[in-house]
Design a protein around this motif. Structure first.
Motif, short mmCIF file in Angstrom:
data_model
loop_
_atom_site.label_atom_id
_atom_site.label_comp_id
_atom_site.label_asym_id
_atom_site.label_seq_id
_atom_site.Cartn_x
_atom_site.Cartn_y
_atom_site.Cartn_z
N LEU A 460 97.42 53.60 78.23
CA LEU A 460 96.16 52.85 78.36
C LEU A 460 95.76 52.25 77.01
O LEU A 460 95.33 51.09 76.94
CB LEU A 460 95.06 53.76 78.88
N LEU A 494 90.25 57.26 82.89
CA LEU A 494 91.37 56.65 83.60
C LEU A 494 91.02 56.05 84.95
O LEU A 494 91.69 55.12 85.41
CB LEU A 494 92.48 57.70 83.80
N SER A 495 89.99 56.57 85.61
CA SER A 495 89.73 56.13 86.98
C SER A 495 88.77 54.94 87.01
O SER A 495 87.99 54.71 86.07
CB SER A 495 89.15 57.28 87.79
N PRO A 498 89.11 51.47 83.78
CA PRO A 498 89.56 52.34 82.68
C PRO A 498 88.91 51.95 81.36
O PRO A 498 88.57 50.80 81.12
CB PRO A 498 91.08 52.13 82.65
#
Length: 654
Positions: A460, A494-495, A498
């Protein structure tokens, strides 16, 4: 605690007089008045009561607190919560007496200033010119003094505190001189050193046992000896107590002798303390007494601030705004507690009106604090491997004394003691709800292995297709182990949308049993990508995370351990420091919970208290401009059975 505090010095002894002995030192203002109230004066009443006072000061104050409890210092610090931190890992239930003692001390803080100041001001009536002064006028004067006293708290007491010691020295010298001047009025008072007369009073005088409730007022300030250990050191406390106790016993001897000479056979309504003064000295005496009462109140208010700040750090009290009005060690000001104490003191003055009526309510709460200290100290003795016979002897002696005082003080319940218990009970309820709710929440906090998400965080961070959320993203974590992290934090990053950042910081605060430890540890999980910072702070250290984190980053940059320069090309060329964004995760109670009835009540009360208390970010000293609060539902007991049935519509119904 600095080493010089432990040394016995003239300055240290004077400071001890000013800080520690205000409450117990002003007790001669009202103790004998409470004992003899509406009673016929005779030798058994006076000598027996005096004997009870002398042996209460000897056993309860000298033996229990000065000689024994002062041994239980936590890196030089004392008090009910310092003692609790020394023993809390032994038995979980010890938190109950700790909270009970803390609540009782706070409740006591609402009665000590009114009764001390009112007792001093009521001395005006001894003067013919003020003999007819209205009680309402005295109430206005007392309220005026309390207004000024509590208003001044916000400015700190560093400067005026230097005057406390000399004024209290003058006070105790005055007590001794007044006592000596009347001892020869009746030499029978020396019989009081024989405990036989104390036993005789309790066993033979009509309702003699219940007089213990009034006798107990002579030792109500004993807990301050231990609470203020860090300010003065045990050496200064023990040496100064010899002087203080001598002055107290001399003044009680003088008051007793004066009563036997002038009031034998009479129902006394005299103001004993001012009665022993010569006429020419009464006005100066009232001024000195009022000053001592104000100092006693100031010491107790400052002690309440310290007590609450410790409770906050030990997660036994909601977060509150704390100010630091001066650079003096331990000097703090809590506006919310100042308002609470001020309101309580004003209510006590208006409700009871006279010091005599206040005395009827005074002492009941503080006996519970002394019982709590006895329980905690006995467990401290166990941890130090003291022989069992000595531990049981300690418990046997002091539980007998304090339970006796408690039973005698229960006689005050219908006369106003219920107010002290109601206040103490409410404060205890807040502590218990805050403590119990955290235990309930912690049962359902989900931690995950950080290593399982490292690769995802790295991906990410490098994914330029995702808009950058911040250069440095800082999360506060409650995970005690560096290899773990809350699932909610991973979910936040992350969800959904992000949160991409160049460096992810996980900050953890560990509250230690040592009072003033202030250190940090850094773990580079992935250098220049994922960093964990652990602050190890003593329970008396304020968690000013904004300043502390800034200092950590400066140290890491100086050691070339991290690059905080912005990764945007235009800013990187100009060495612009990247932005830091703090994320605070704030819980709310989800409706999707199935909790037992009592736990449901506790959690609802917890979130109600949390709503009116200081927010998480302010509690940790974070600047709001770079803090984002994320709310997430707390599901501590998810609904297990949901009755939901699918139905199918046939063609005709369609």
């Amino acid at each position: 605690m600095s080493k010089h505090v432990n040394k016995v010095t003239a300055a240290g002894l004077i400071v001890a007089l000013g800080i520690i002995y205000g409450d117990i030192g002003t007790s001669p203002l009202y103790v004998f008045d409470e004992i003899i109230h509406d009673k016929i004066i005779d030798e058994l009443l006076i000598v027996g009561s005096l004997s009870c006072i002398i042996w209460t000061l000897t056993l309860q104050t000298t033996l229990k607190y000065v000689m024994l409890t002062l041994q239980a210092d936590n890196k030089g610090e004392g008090g009910i919560f310092s003692l609790y931190t020394l023993v809390r890992r032994q038995k979980k239930w010890l938190v109950i007496p700790a909270m009970l003692g803390g609540a009782a001390l706070l409740a006591d803080g609402m009665i000590t200033p009114p009764i001390s100041v009112a007792s001093a001001i009521e001395g005006l009536r001894i003067r013919p010119a003020f003999a007819d002064i209205q009680q309402s006028t005295i109430i206005y004067i007392v309220l005026g003094i309390l207004v000024v006293l509590f208003f001044m708290q916000q400015f700190g007491t560093a400067s005026i505190g230097k005057l406390f010691g000399p004024i209290m020295l003058l006070w105790f010298l005055m007590l001794a001189a007044l006592g000596i001047s009347h001892i020869t009025d009746s030499l029978d008072v020396f019989k009081a050193f024989n405990p036989y007369y104390a036993v005789k009073l309790l066993s033979q005088y009509p309702k003699g046992f219940w007089l213990l409730g009034a006798v107990f007022l002579c030792t109500t300030g004993a807990e301050a000896l231990y609470s203020d250990l860090g300010h003065c050191g045990k050496g200064n406390i023990r040496i100064s107590w010899i002087f203080v106790k001598s002055c107290l016993i001399l003044t009680y001897l003088g008051q007793a002798a004066w009563l036997l000479k002038n009031h034998t056979g009479q129902i006394s309504h005299a103001k004993t303390f001012y009665g022993v003064m010569p006429d020419w000295f009464q006005i100066p005496g009232i001024i000195i007494a009022t000053s001592a009462a104000i100092i006693a109140s100031q010491a107790l208010i400052s002690g309440s601030f310290t007590l609450i700040s410790e409770a906050i750090r030990l997660n036994l009290w909601p977060k509150m705004k704390i100010n630091y009005p001066s650079e003096a060690k331990g000097q703090l000001y809590i506006p919310g507690i100042n308002t609470l104490l001020f309101s309580g003191c004003c209510f006590i003055v208006i409700y009871f009106q006279t010091s005599g009526a206040m005395g009827a309510a005074y002492g009941l709460a503080i006996t519970l604090c002394m019982l709590a200290t006895t329980i905690l100290f006995s467990n401290y003795m166990v941890s130090r491997r003291v022989p069992a016979i000595l531990i049981y002897s300690f418990l046997g002696v002091f539980l007998t004394i304090e339970v006796g005082f408690l039973i005698a003080n229960l006689d005050k319940f219908p006369h106003g003691g219920y107010i002290a218990l109601l206040v103490g009970g409410a404060l205890f309820a807040v502590m218990y709800i805050w403590y119990r709710a955290r235990k309930i929440k912690n049962r359902y906090v989900e931690f995950v292995r950080l290593e399982e998400y490292i690769s995802k965080l790295e991906e990410l961070s490098s994914d330029t297709t995702v808009p950058k959320y911040a250069t440095h993203l800082v999360y506060l974590t409650s995970a005690n182990y560096p290899k773990e992290i809350e699932h909610k934090i991973i979910y936040s990053i992350l969800s959904g949308k992000p949160k991409r950042a160049d460096i992810y910081w996980f900050v953890h605060v560990d509250t230690l049993d040592d009072p003033y430890t202030c250190e940090y540890h850094v773990e580079h999980i992935i250098p220049n990508d994922i960093i964990r910072v652990e602050f190890r702070l003593g329970f008396r250290v304020a968690p000013r995370l904004n300043l502390m984190f800034k200092k950590v980053v400066e140290d890491l940059v100086a050691n070339r351990e991290v690059n905080v320069t912005s990764r945007y090309e235009s800013q990187q060329r100009n060495n612009v420091v990247g932005d830091f964004q703090f994320i605070v995760m704030e819980k709310f109670l989800s409706q999707d919970n199935e909790l037992p009835f009592m736990e449901r009540i506790i959690m609802k009360l917890y979130f109600w208290i949390k709503e009116i208390s200081l927010s998480e970010e302010k509690g940790f000293g974070l600047i709001q401009s770079n803090v984002q609060v994320e709310k997430f539902p707390l599901i501590v007991a998810p609904v297990s059975k949901m009755k939901l049935t699918r139905i199918y519509m046939d063609d005709e119904e369609e």
